[in-house]
Design an enzyme around this catalytic site. Structure first.
Site, PDB file in Angstrom:
ATOM      1  N   ALA A  42     -20.326   2.702   3.312  1.00 52.70           N
ATOM      2  CA  ALA A  42     -19.515   2.078   2.264  1.00 52.70           C
ATOM      3  C   ALA A  42     -20.333   1.079   1.465  1.00 52.70           C
ATOM      4  CB  ALA A  42     -18.302   1.387   2.889  1.00 52.70           C
ATOM      5  N   HIS A  48     -14.510  -2.221  13.881  1.00 54.77           N
ATOM      6  CA  HIS A  48     -14.433  -0.830  13.446  1.00 54.77           C
ATOM      7  C   HIS A  48     -14.724   0.085  14.637  1.00 54.77           C
ATOM      8  CE1 HIS A  48     -15.290   2.905  11.346  1.00 54.77           C
ATOM      9  NE2 HIS A  48     -14.823   2.363  10.236  1.00 54.77           N
ATOM     10  N   LYS A 103     -21.395  -6.604   3.257  1.00 54.37           N
ATOM     11  CA  LYS A 103     -20.536  -6.066   2.199  1.00 54.37           C
ATOM     12  C   LYS A 103     -19.902  -7.183   1.377  1.00 54.37           C
ATOM     13  CE  LYS A 103     -17.938  -3.310   4.759  1.00 54.37           C
ATOM     14  NZ  LYS A 103     -16.899  -2.283   5.070  1.00 54.37           N
ATOM     15  N   GLN A 127      -7.588  -3.875   8.224  1.00 51.67           N
ATOM     16  CA  GLN A 127      -6.781  -2.882   8.924  1.00 51.67           C
ATOM     17  C   GLN A 127      -5.661  -3.638   9.639  1.00 51.67           C
ATOM     18  OE1 GLN A 127      -5.146  -0.074   9.472  1.00 51.67           O
ATOM     19  NE2 GLN A 127      -7.135   0.926   9.159  1.00 51.67           N
ATOM     20  N   GLU A 132       0.838  -1.203   0.000  1.00 54.27           N
ATOM     21  CA  GLU A 132       0.000   0.000   0.000  1.00 54.27           C
ATOM     22  C   GLU A 132       0.869   1.248   0.000  1.00 54.27           C
ATOM     23  OE1 GLU A 132      -3.807   0.283   2.086  1.00 54.27           O
ATOM     24  OE2 GLU A 132      -2.877   1.893   3.272  1.00 54.27           O
ATOM     25  N   THR A 158      -4.021   4.939  -1.555  1.00 55.65           N
ATOM     26  CA  THR A 158      -5.005   5.408  -0.591  1.00 55.65           C
ATOM     27  C   THR A 158      -5.649   6.714  -1.028  1.00 55.65           C
ATOM     28  OG1 THR A 158      -3.446   6.667   0.754  1.00 55.65           O
ATOM     29  CG2 THR A 158      -3.688   4.320   1.261  1.00 55.65           C
ATOM     30  N   GLY A 208     -14.386   5.724   4.518  1.00 46.79           N
ATOM     31  CA  GLY A 208     -13.532   6.907   4.511  1.00 46.79           C
ATOM     32  C   GLY A 208     -13.583   7.672   5.815  1.00 46.79           C
ATOM     33  N   ASP A 209     -12.539   8.456   6.048  1.00 44.01           N
ATOM     34  CA  ASP A 209     -12.425   9.267   7.264  1.00 44.01           C
ATOM     35  C   ASP A 209     -12.838  10.700   6.982  1.00 44.01           C
ATOM     36  OD1 ASP A 209     -11.299   7.143   8.782  1.00 44.01           O
ATOM     37  OD2 ASP A 209      -9.355   7.541   7.832  1.00 44.01           O
ATOM     38  N   HIS A 215      -8.149   3.248  -4.121  1.00 42.86           N
ATOM     39  CA  HIS A 215      -9.093   3.403  -3.028  1.00 42.86           C
ATOM     40  C   HIS A 215     -10.149   4.432  -3.438  1.00 42.86           C
ATOM     41  CE1 HIS A 215      -6.454   1.935   0.568  1.00 42.86           C
ATOM     42  NE2 HIS A 215      -6.152   1.279  -0.545  1.00 42.86           N
TER      43      HIS A 215
END
Length: 285
Positions: free
Chosen positions: A124, A148, A164, A174, A17, A48, A108-109, A77
């Site tokens: 998402a 999460h 999902k 993560q 990544e 990302t 997403g943040d 991403h």
């Protein structure tokens, strides 16, 4: 063969990544890093996206550069925060024109100041449905082995992830530091009828301050034994070697546990990822 789902169906994958550079010097660093990691034969790399979609154009620029200037297969991403369906449709058209075949669909943040543009997506899962409906991409989603940070509880988190994965082709996790977090996640999804590939994400830790910040955002726990090992280092070089050793051991444990691939978070540097690959040797095959 470019689609990640097809690659995972054939055998274990290795991937890296990267994040989009924000300056000319950072772009040069990324270029060197990609050139140094490409000989390792990664099956794909992921690029990302910034909080609130702030890096959307930089992400596309890096993905386009990789498609035209390298032999590395990029996965872009894409986040739902701050995006309209028109935004997403335009991005997906651009990616298809570039020849991109893989998308990681994420919630997403929010930006650090909490601001964001109004968007059409709440979760998402909504974004995932739109990307998958095109039929043009192999689509992945994120998984959080330790749950999460915004999930109300473990059961709800796993149910949402299972929903999902009814649509997506695979998940990438993560980072985490104990193999039991991964195996428990896989078992919990299997109990919900999910057998899609779950690729573990590995973050080599060479800087405790940095990893504490990142772990707080992701909901990951930094275990005491890891802190003790790194604090025992007398120099930065020794800390780096400890981080490489611990990450290599985790990778080996994950392979033994049946992980379908390994996804290394590089922080746009090559040295640590290269050494981990060397340490793994034929175990990764």
């Amino acid at each position: 063969m470019a689609r990640i789902a097809d690659k995972l169906a054939v055998g274990r994958t290795l991937s890296f990544e990267f994040f989009p550079p924000k300056s000319a010097s950072a772009q040069m660093t990324l270029g060197r890093t990609v050139a140094e990691l490409a000989p390792l034969g990664p099956d794909f790399v992921s690029i990302t996206y910034g909080a609130g979609g702030s890096d959307r154009h930089r992400t596309a620029d890096v993905v386009g550069w990789m498609r035209t200037e390298t032999d590395v297969e990029p996965m872009a991403h894409l986040t739902c925060v701050g995006h309209t369906r028109t935004d997403v449709a335009a991005l997906l058209v651009d990616y298809r024109r570039m020849g991109v075949e893989n998308i990681l669909a994420l919630g997403g943040d929010l930006p650090a100041d909490g601001s964001t543009q109004a968007g059409d997506y709440r979760y998402a899962l909504d974004l995932l449905a739109d990307v998958a409906a095109t039929g043009c991409f192999s689509v992945g989603v994120a998984a959080h082995p330790e749950v999460h940070p915004r999930s109300p509880d473990r059961a709800a988190d796993r149910k949402h992830l299972a929903d999902k994965l009814q649509i997506a082709d695979f998940a990438i996790t993560q980072f985490f530091f104990d193999v039991e977090h991964y195996t428990r996640l896989v078992d919990e999804l299997a109990a919900l009828g999910i057998d899609k590939p779950i690729v573990p994400g590995i973050m080599p830790v060479t800087n405790l301050a940095q990893i504490h910040r990142m772990a707080k955002m992701s909901g990951s726990e930094v275990p005491g034994w890891l802190v003790d090992r790194l604090e025992s280092a007398r120099t930065d070089a020794e800390a780096k070697q400890i981080g490489i050793e611990l990450a290599s051991a985790l990778c080996t444990d994950l392979i033994d546990a049946g992980a379908p691939g390994l996804h290394l978070y590089t922080l746009n540097r090559s040295e640590v990822a290269k050494q981990i690959r060397v340490n793994l040797g034929s175990v990764l095959v």
